[in-house]
Enzyme design. Sequence first.
Site, PDB file in Angstrom:
ATOM      1  N   LYS A  18      -5.133  24.151   0.105  1.00 56.93           N
ATOM      2  CA  LYS A  18      -5.652  24.989  -0.977  1.00 56.93           C
ATOM      3  C   LYS A  18      -4.463  25.467  -1.796  1.00 56.93           C
ATOM      4  O   LYS A  18      -3.344  25.560  -1.294  1.00 56.93           O
ATOM      5  CB  LYS A  18      -6.396  26.198  -0.407  1.00 56.93           C
ATOM      6  CG  LYS A  18      -7.373  26.811  -1.375  1.00 56.93           C
ATOM      7  CD  LYS A  18      -8.698  26.053  -1.388  1.00 56.93           C
ATOM      8  CE  LYS A  18      -9.646  26.591  -2.435  1.00 56.93           C
ATOM      9  NZ  LYS A  18     -10.982  25.999  -2.295  1.00 56.93           N
ATOM     10  N   GLY A  63     -22.997  35.368  -8.142  1.00 57.52           N
ATOM     11  CA  GLY A  63     -21.914  34.531  -8.671  1.00 57.52           C
ATOM     12  C   GLY A  63     -22.494  33.355  -9.424  1.00 57.52           C
ATOM     13  O   GLY A  63     -22.694  32.277  -8.856  1.00 57.52           O
ATOM     14  N   ASP A  69     -11.344  25.214  -8.394  1.00 59.53           N
ATOM     15  CA  ASP A  69     -11.939  26.297  -7.600  1.00 59.53           C
ATOM     16  C   ASP A  69     -12.189  27.447  -8.584  1.00 59.53           C
ATOM     17  O   ASP A  69     -12.297  27.201  -9.794  1.00 59.53           O
ATOM     18  CB  ASP A  69     -11.004  26.695  -6.436  1.00 59.53           C
ATOM     19  CG  ASP A  69     -11.689  27.622  -5.436  1.00 59.53           C
ATOM     20  OD1 ASP A  69     -12.603  27.174  -4.732  1.00 59.53           O
ATOM     21  OD2 ASP A  69     -11.327  28.822  -5.374  1.00 59.53           O
ATOM     22  N   GLY A  75     -21.556  30.999 -11.366  1.00 59.29           N
ATOM     23  CA  GLY A  75     -20.538  30.087 -11.887  1.00 59.29           C
ATOM     24  C   GLY A  75     -20.907  28.657 -11.568  1.00 59.29           C
ATOM     25  O   GLY A  75     -22.089  28.315 -11.467  1.00 59.29           O
ATOM     26  N   ASN A  76     -19.905  27.815 -11.375  1.00 61.98           N
ATOM     27  CA  ASN A  76     -20.181  26.404 -11.118  1.00 61.98           C
ATOM     28  C   ASN A  76     -21.096  26.225  -9.908  1.00 61.98           C
ATOM     29  O   ASN A  76     -22.151  25.590 -10.000  1.00 61.98           O
ATOM     30  CB  ASN A  76     -18.856  25.636 -10.927  1.00 61.98           C
ATOM     31  CG  ASN A  76     -19.097  24.200 -10.537  1.00 61.98           C
ATOM     32  OD1 ASN A  76     -19.484  23.912  -9.412  1.00 61.98           O
ATOM     33  ND2 ASN A  76     -18.919  23.287 -11.467  1.00 61.98           N
ATOM     34  N   ALA A  77     -20.703  26.795  -8.772  1.00 58.84           N
ATOM     35  CA  ALA A  77     -21.486  26.607  -7.546  1.00 58.84           C
ATOM     36  C   ALA A  77     -22.852  27.299  -7.666  1.00 58.84           C
ATOM     37  O   ALA A  77     -23.891  26.682  -7.420  1.00 58.84           O
ATOM     38  CB  ALA A  77     -20.710  27.136  -6.340  1.00 58.84           C
ATOM     39  N   GLY A  78     -22.854  28.557  -8.059  1.00 58.19           N
ATOM     40  CA  GLY A  78     -24.075  29.364  -8.060  1.00 58.19           C
ATOM     41  C   GLY A  78     -25.096  28.931  -9.095  1.00 58.19           C
ATOM     42  O   GLY A  78     -26.293  28.825  -8.796  1.00 58.19           O
TER      43      GLY A  78
END
Length: 417
Positions: A107, A219, A147, A221-224
């Site tokens: 990471k 959240g 990320d 964003g991309n994931a949510g």
Amino acid sequence: MSEAKPNPFESALKQLDIAAERLKLDPGIHGILRQPKRIVTISVPVRMDNGQTKTFTGFRVQYNDARGPYKGGIRYHPNVTLDEVKALSAWMTWKCSVADIPFGGAKGGIICDPKKMSQGELERMTRRYTTGIADIIGPDRDVPAPDVYTNAQVMAWILDTYSQLKGVMVPGVVTGKPISLGGSLGRDTATGRGAAFCTREAAKVKGTTLKGATFAVQGFGNAGANYALILEEMGAKLIAASDSKGGVLNRRGLDAKKVLQHKEKSGLVVGYSGAEEVTNEELLETECEILCPAALENAITKDIARKVKAKIVTEAANGPTTPEADKVLDQNKVFLIPDILANSGGVIVSYLEWVQNLDRLSWSEEEVNSKLERKITTAFKGVHGQSAESAVSMRTAALMVGVGRVAEAIRTLGLWP
Ligand code: NAD
């Protein structure tokens, strides 16, 4: 008094220790797995738009590569710490192993506030950071990805800087790239889609269906946001969504696409018409069937866990539940899909992108999505099987599968010299 937020690396080590005990892991191998293989700290001086030079601090932590090249995202956030990056690199290691893809875990991060930087400043910072890690990354060494607060454009800058330094174009050095530079179709939605597939499998295991099931996402964003769009397509009903500035709730249902359009226009989910405002804490405690934390670590503390009403928690974020909260959710019989399984869709499609780059292939979105579905459903079934066999939580089961495979690789490689 509210609960102190634990150090994420200490949380990651606690999880590792639980899995090690269950697996009766060789103490020597357990010792190897308690430390990252390499930690790099980089000073990143950047010429700011006002002509002054500001020096940022960046990290790249390479945790373990016994199963293949290191793999893991890069985060830009003011609260990045070395211990956070170490924790995220350990989770990446177990995640790639649970998904059974041939990568180790790493990471990266830079302590910065990208919301207060211009595109030019972000580009210069990214390029300078890339020169600092250029010797330790590469398609066979370590493959970064986006990320929190990094995206396809940031990956394009890393790819260009690395390729300029090497004198050849090397598309396989990063994943999550723009499609025009060898990115994979389906990568942008992969984390949310994978989490949605896992939720569907969890509903099956619980003997319920997603049709009409209410859900809340922290959240957006991309994931949510992608999770919300895809779970909605599967028949579930989004009732609450939030970002760093707060959330919105409507028990009759929100429209995920319209919430996203509103966020893209205004920068916030708050202000979306026809919904009441809620805090992030209220969102986590909302009456709903499925809860998806998709922001940052330590969102669900012990106190919040006691008030979680959802029957299924899908951890799209990394490390959103503290170890103490984990115990509470487990006691309350919440079906938790742990981060290293729930959000592995991102790295699975990153792997598919890397394979396409190395083989000079380009697959259709349908092909990518169906490969993702197969891979993550198999991973879900493997973890659920382990959970039933060992009578442990889904979290411990996922760690047993992930850590167990890495340990086996280390044992088989042997120790040189
Ligand atoms: P992102 O930058 O696209 O979105 C993050 C969202 O979280 C934003 O909407 C932001 O406003 C919100 N947020 C930030 N702080 C918050 C807070 N305190 N409370 C509520 N909301 C907050 O990032 P992302 O890529 O979607 O990553 C989100 C999480 O998913 C992270 O934990 C990340 O590690 C994890 N993840 C992402 C991917 C991926 O492919 N993007 C893959 C695996 C895991």
